[in-house]
Write an enzyme that holds these catalytic residues in place. Structure first.
Site, PDB file in Angstrom:
ATOM      1  CG  ASP A  11      -1.637   1.236   1.488  1.00  0.00           C
ATOM      2  OD1 ASP A  11      -2.309   1.694   0.556  1.00  0.00           O
ATOM      3  OD2 ASP A  11      -1.552   1.781   2.609  1.00  0.00           O
ATOM      4  CG  ASP A  13      -1.837   7.624   0.178  1.00  0.00           C
ATOM      5  OD1 ASP A  13      -2.237   8.791   0.174  1.00  0.00           O
ATOM      6  OD2 ASP A  13      -1.379   7.067  -0.832  1.00  0.00           O
ATOM      7  CE  LYS A 144      -5.188  -0.401  -1.735  1.00  0.00           C
ATOM      8  NZ  LYS A 144      -4.524   0.062  -0.522  1.00  0.00           N
TER       9      LYS A 144
END
Length: 214
Positions: A11, A13, A144
């Site tokens: 990931d 952020d 994702k």
């Protein structure tokens, strides 16, 4: 890299970087607190990710695309990111970024870190300004997870040879689908469901959690 021996999906952020880029964009738009509050709720799993993202992006309408130059300069990489990536790549592990954030930032991060696999959200731009809308598919929790599976199959890897690292509720499906799911400086909702935690913002700590590196 001659032979890919593993895959590590990260990931962006809150994981690769300390900040949430949407909040920094909110600061530029003069609505940082409103956006930050929605972001916190979404990352804790209290709001639908896609709906909350569209709501936040709508508040960015009118920002010039030059804003990404300023935002990129203001973000901070988590400690030892480059060293961590280099160690994995030297061991034949491909590193990819999958982000619910935005391609103008994720693409620059990937390029600066020597990463060729990445996926992020696209913001609509007209005449050099953000329209407040998104273009194309949204990188949700389900997306994702699907990207992890897609890249894993393309590389011909078993589940056991995959690593996923994330911090928010929208990372949970991806973390659970990987052979090694790691909650990195994660929200409580993530730590409650993922056994492996790293609570120090230093990616070298992740190396101790991966069994197939040696």
């Amino acid at each position: 890299m001659t032979q890919v021996k593993g895959l590590c999906i990260m990931d962006v952020d809150g994981t690769l970087i300390a900040e949430e880029v949407i909040d920094l964009l909110g600061r530029e738009a003069g609505c940082e607190e409103e956006i930050s509050q929605i972001t916190r709720q979404a990352m804790r799993g209290e709001l639908d990710f896609e709906r909350s993202l569209r709501e936040r992006v709508a508040l960015l309408k009118g920002l010039p695309i030059s804003v990404f130059d300023r935002v990129f300069k203001s973000i901070h990489l988590s400690q030892n990111v480059q060293k961590f990536i280099s160690i994995l790549q030297n061991k034949g592990i491909l590193v990819g970024l999958v982000s619910g954030g935005f391609s103008p930032i994720v693409e620059r991060l990937a390029e600066s870190l020597g990463i060729s696999y990445f996926s992020a959200n696209q913001l609509e731009v007209k005449d050099g300004f953000l329209t407040g809308k998104l273009v194309g598919d949204i990188v949700t929790a389900q997306v994702k997870q699907a990207i992890l599976e897609k890249w894993r199959k393309e590389l011909g890897l078993s589940k056991e040879r995959t690593i996923a690292i994330g911090d928010g509720a929208n990372d949970l499906l991806m973390l659970k689908s990987a052979g090694h799911g790691i909650a990195f400086c994660a929200k409580e909702v993530v730590k409650a469901e993922i056994a492996c935690h790293v609570d120090t913002r230093d990616l070298l700590e992740v190396l101790y959690q991966i069994e197939f590196l040696d």
